[in-house]
Scaffold this active site. Structure first.
Site, PDB file in Angstrom:
ATOM      1  N   LYS A  50      37.753  21.634  65.461  1.00 27.59           N
ATOM      2  CA  LYS A  50      39.030  20.920  65.355  1.00 27.59           C
ATOM      3  C   LYS A  50      39.415  20.201  66.650  1.00 27.59           C
ATOM      4  O   LYS A  50      40.408  19.478  66.673  1.00 27.59           O
ATOM      5  CB  LYS A  50      40.143  21.898  64.971  1.00 27.59           C
ATOM      6  CG  LYS A  50      40.159  22.236  63.484  1.00 27.59           C
ATOM      7  CD  LYS A  50      41.522  22.737  63.064  1.00 27.59           C
ATOM      8  CE  LYS A  50      41.635  22.814  61.557  1.00 27.59           C
ATOM      9  NZ  LYS A  50      42.951  23.315  61.141  1.00 27.59           N
ATOM     10  N   HIS A  93      54.538  28.147  60.728  1.00 28.23           N
ATOM     11  CA  HIS A  93      53.741  29.342  61.036  1.00 28.23           C
ATOM     12  C   HIS A  93      54.658  30.548  61.284  1.00 28.23           C
ATOM     13  O   HIS A  93      54.405  31.641  60.795  1.00 28.23           O
ATOM     14  CB  HIS A  93      52.920  29.138  62.321  1.00 28.23           C
ATOM     15  CG  HIS A  93      51.840  28.101  62.232  1.00 28.23           C
ATOM     16  ND1 HIS A  93      51.765  27.049  63.100  1.00 28.23           N
ATOM     17  CD2 HIS A  93      50.774  27.976  61.404  1.00 28.23           C
ATOM     18  CE1 HIS A  93      50.695  26.309  62.815  1.00 28.23           C
ATOM     19  NE2 HIS A  93      50.076  26.844  61.785  1.00 28.23           N
ATOM     20  N   ARG A 149      51.228  25.567  51.715  1.00 27.53           N
ATOM     21  CA  ARG A 149      52.227  24.503  51.618  1.00 27.53           C
ATOM     22  C   ARG A 149      52.061  23.808  50.263  1.00 27.53           C
ATOM     23  O   ARG A 149      52.239  24.431  49.241  1.00 27.53           O
ATOM     24  CB  ARG A 149      52.059  23.513  52.781  1.00 27.53           C
ATOM     25  CG  ARG A 149      52.552  24.056  54.095  1.00 27.53           C
ATOM     26  CD  ARG A 149      52.047  23.270  55.268  1.00 27.53           C
ATOM     27  NE  ARG A 149      50.593  23.404  55.380  1.00 27.53           N
ATOM     28  CZ  ARG A 149      49.869  22.985  56.393  1.00 27.53           C
ATOM     29  NH1 ARG A 149      50.430  22.335  57.373  1.00 27.53           N
ATOM     30  NH2 ARG A 149      48.573  23.186  56.434  1.00 27.53           N
ATOM     31  N   SER A 186      50.812  21.198  62.218  1.00 24.31           N
ATOM     32  CA  SER A 186      50.584  21.050  63.658  1.00 24.31           C
ATOM     33  C   SER A 186      50.179  19.609  63.968  1.00 24.31           C
ATOM     34  O   SER A 186      50.586  19.043  64.983  1.00 24.31           O
ATOM     35  CB  SER A 186      49.472  21.987  64.120  1.00 24.31           C
ATOM     36  OG  SER A 186      49.837  23.315  63.911  1.00 24.31           O
TER      37      SER A 186
HETATM   38  P1  ADP Z   1      43.691  26.700  60.285  1.00 28.44           P
HETATM   39  O1  ADP Z   1      42.891  25.829  61.184  1.00 28.44           O
HETATM   40  O2  ADP Z   1      43.156  28.093  60.139  1.00 28.44           O
HETATM   41  O3  ADP Z   1      44.072  26.093  58.969  1.00 28.44           O
HETATM   42  P2  ADP Z   1      46.455  26.344  61.073  1.00 28.44           P
HETATM   43  O4  ADP Z   1      47.072  26.702  62.366  1.00 28.44           O
HETATM   44  O5  ADP Z   1      46.433  24.900  60.707  1.00 28.44           O
HETATM   45  O6  ADP Z   1      45.005  26.938  61.146  1.00 28.44           O
HETATM   46  O7  ADP Z   1      47.135  27.165  59.915  1.00 28.44           O
HETATM   47  C1  ADP Z   1      47.106  28.558  59.842  1.00 28.44           C
HETATM   48  C2  ADP Z   1      47.715  29.013  58.528  1.00 28.44           C
HETATM   49  O8  ADP Z   1      49.104  28.661  58.496  1.00 28.44           O
HETATM   50  C3  ADP Z   1      47.104  28.372  57.286  1.00 28.44           C
HETATM   51  O9  ADP Z   1      47.096  29.330  56.248  1.00 28.44           O
HETATM   52  C4  ADP Z   1      48.067  27.260  56.973  1.00 28.44           C
HETATM   53  O10 ADP Z   1      48.035  26.901  55.611  1.00 28.44           O
HETATM   54  C5  ADP Z   1      49.377  27.898  57.347  1.00 28.44           C
HETATM   55  N1  ADP Z   1      50.421  26.924  57.662  1.00 28.44           N
HETATM   56  C6  ADP Z   1      50.357  25.870  58.498  1.00 28.44           C
HETATM   57  N2  ADP Z   1      51.524  25.194  58.518  1.00 28.44           N
HETATM   58  C7  ADP Z   1      52.357  25.836  57.656  1.00 28.44           C
HETATM   59  C8  ADP Z   1      53.691  25.615  57.184  1.00 28.44           C
HETATM   60  N3  ADP Z   1      54.415  24.563  57.583  1.00 28.44           N
HETATM   61  N4  ADP Z   1      54.201  26.492  56.284  1.00 28.44           N
HETATM   62  C9  ADP Z   1      53.450  27.528  55.865  1.00 28.44           C
HETATM   63  N5  ADP Z   1      52.189  27.785  56.224  1.00 28.44           N
HETATM   64  C10 ADP Z   1      51.652  26.955  57.119  1.00 28.44           C
END
Ligand code: ADP
Length: 159
Positions: free
Chosen positions: A41, A17, A90, A128
């Site tokens: 979630k 992130h 990703r 996460s």
């Molecule tokens: P959501 O529940 O909105 O998917 P997340 O916290 O899981 O929330 O992810 C927020 C954003 O960050 C999403 O666009 C997700 O694809 C991106 N993201 C999560 N992990 C990574 C990573 N390792 N590299 C790049 N982008 C990521």
């Protein structure tokens, strides 16, 4: 002024992130990082905890503001004057979900567009949920999250 909006659950925020946030901060004059309520979630960290942790981790990036919302993403963008939603990509597994989300948001509001930043290879496997699972079983997560997050998650699982 070009304003971006990066929404996520951030449960917890990872280096993946943070990579998107750091790079996104260079694309926009101002970037809002929005911590979603997202009860579906069933997050490990409360919204208040996630907000505090995200704020701590991005505190040195000047054009970032951390916010939260309980309204539709596009509506919040309009309220804040953001023209673009930022998301991270990703592997192909993200594509389907992001494609759906982008098109739903576009259907609700044509003015707000979504842009994507491709993750760096080293973070492409990082999520996460994998951090939570690893931490739960005492695994080393220091390569995946900042110190403050590592401490917070350890504390959570000690309880
Ligand atoms: P959501 O529940 O909105 O998917 P997340 O916290 O899981 O929330 O992810 C927020 C954003 O960050 C999403 O666009 C997700 O694809 C991106 N993201 C999560 N992990 C990574 C990573 N390792 N590299 C790049 N982008 C990521």
């Amino acid at each position: 002024m070009r304003i971006g909006y990066y929404p996520g659950t951030f449960d917890p925020i990872t280096y993946g992130h943070l990579d998107i946030i750091t790079r996104g901060a260079k694309l926009f004059d101002k970037l809002y990082v929005s911590v979603s309520y997202n009860p579906i979630k069933n997050p490990l960290f409360t919204k208040e905890e996630r907000l505090e942790l995200v704020r701590e981790v991005v505190k040195d990036i000047p054009n970032i503001e951390v916010v939260t919302n309980n309204i539709l993403t596009v509506e919040h963008c309009k309220q804040l004057g953001a023209s673009h939603i930022l998301r991270g990509l990703r592997a192909v597994t993200d594509y389907d979900y992001e494609f759906q989300l982008t098109n739903i948001n576009r259907k609700i509001s044509k003015e707000i567009d979504t842009v994507f930043l491709m993750t760096q290879g080293k973070y492409s496997f990082l999520s996460s949920s994998s951090v939570r699972e690893l931490a739960q079983f005492g695994g080393d997560i220091s390569a995946f999250v900042p110190d403050v997050i590592e401490k917070a998650i350890k504390k959570k699982f000690q309880k």
